[in-house]
Design a protein around this motif. Structure first.
Motif, PDB file in Angstrom:
ATOM      1  N   VAL A  12       0.870  -1.175   0.000  1.00 25.25           N
ATOM      2  CA  VAL A  12       0.000   0.000   0.000  1.00 25.25           C
ATOM      3  C   VAL A  12       0.908   1.226   0.000  1.00 25.25           C
ATOM      4  N   GLN A  13       0.749   2.051  -1.030  1.00 23.39           N
ATOM      5  CA  GLN A  13       1.628   3.193  -1.194  1.00 23.39           C
ATOM      6  C   GLN A  13       0.804   4.454  -1.434  1.00 23.39           C
ATOM      7  N   PRO A  14       1.254   5.597  -0.935  1.00 24.37           N
ATOM      8  CA  PRO A  14       0.534   6.849  -1.214  1.00 24.37           C
ATOM      9  C   PRO A  14       0.825   7.347  -2.615  1.00 24.37           C
ATOM     10  N   VAL A  15      -0.120   8.097  -3.144  1.00 17.69           N
ATOM     11  CA  VAL A  15       0.066   8.745  -4.436  1.00 17.69           C
ATOM     12  C   VAL A  15       1.318   9.611  -4.400  1.00 17.69           C
ATOM     13  N   GLY A  16       2.095   9.527  -5.463  1.00 19.93           N
ATOM     14  CA  GLY A  16       3.296  10.342  -5.550  1.00 19.93           C
ATOM     15  C   GLY A  16       4.543   9.690  -4.994  1.00 19.93           C
TER      16      GLY A  16
END
Lengths: 112, 113
Positions: A12-16
């Motif tokens: 799970v990774q944040p946008v950007g």
């Protein structure tokens, strides 16, 4: 015997944020290597393939890139993830005339 | 451009009933077609390929060039056949390995007891 390792299993990774997915193959030499993606509601789509070290072919324009620094290592990367990069990523290999493709366990990527 | 279509996203049958998973393709060249299967918590794996003309786990698939179809069939479904099934078309000519594939969207087969 040949095996393929792909990690991580989920991410799970944040946008950007950047991305790096790694795939390694054991027990064979000079395999053809592939990255596939399955987005929600769609079939598996070939993203990249490689027939040798440093040789990468892209099948579709996208926010991702691939590299093959070693004979049995294939890396999928992004500098800045987009929401649309979410999906299930599969690494695969094949070698030899008439050989089928062998798939890894896959990585479930969720961009939030 | 090449395309593989699996019209059924979900297919449910009872144990012992015949099952047919549909696959249609569009491709200007001579096709090499495959069925891949993914059982629960297992890797995607090859089930059969049309050039082998063999039966695997009771499944068969015949390439019909006139109808551009490659339907997967089994006369008597078993509960262990429950899985996701993908039809795939090779983008590579014969004499190479078949890793460059165009996949259909997949069909989830559920076999009820």
């Amino acid at each position: 015997s040949q095996t393929i390792h792909q990690w991580p299993a989920t991410l799970v990774q944040p946008v950007g944020s950047p991305l790096s997915l790694e795939c390694t193959v054991e027990g064979t030499s000079n395999p053809n290597l592939y990255w596939y993606r399955q987005a929600a509601g769609r079939g598996l789509q070939l993203l990249f393939y490689s027939v040798g070290i440093g040789q990468i072919s892209s099948e579709v324009p996208q926010n991702l890139s691939a590299s093959r620094p070693q004979d049995r290592q294939f890396i999928l990367s992004s500098k800045k993830l987009l929401l649309s990069d979410s999906g299930f990523y599969l690494c695969a290999w094949s070698v030899g005339q008439g050989s089928e493709a062998f798939f890894g366990q896959g990585t479930r990527l969720t961009v939030v | 451009a090449q395309r593989v279509t699996q019209p059924e996203k979900l297919l449910s049958v009872f144990k012992g009933a015949p099952v047919e998973l549909k696959c249609n393709y569009s491709y200007s060249g001579s096709p090499e077609l495959f069925w891949y299967v993914q059982y629960s918590r297992q890797r995607l794996q090859l089930l059969l390929r049309h050039i082998s003309r063999e039966s695997i786990k009771g499944f068969t698939a015949d390439l019909n060039k006139g109808e551009t179809s490659f339907h997967l069939k089994k006369p008597f479904a078993q509960e262990e056949d429950s899985a996701m099934y993908y039809c795939a078309l090779s983008l590579e000519a014969g004499g190479t390995s078949y890793g460059k594939l165009t996949f259909g969207q997949g069909t989830i087969l559920t076999v009820h007891p």
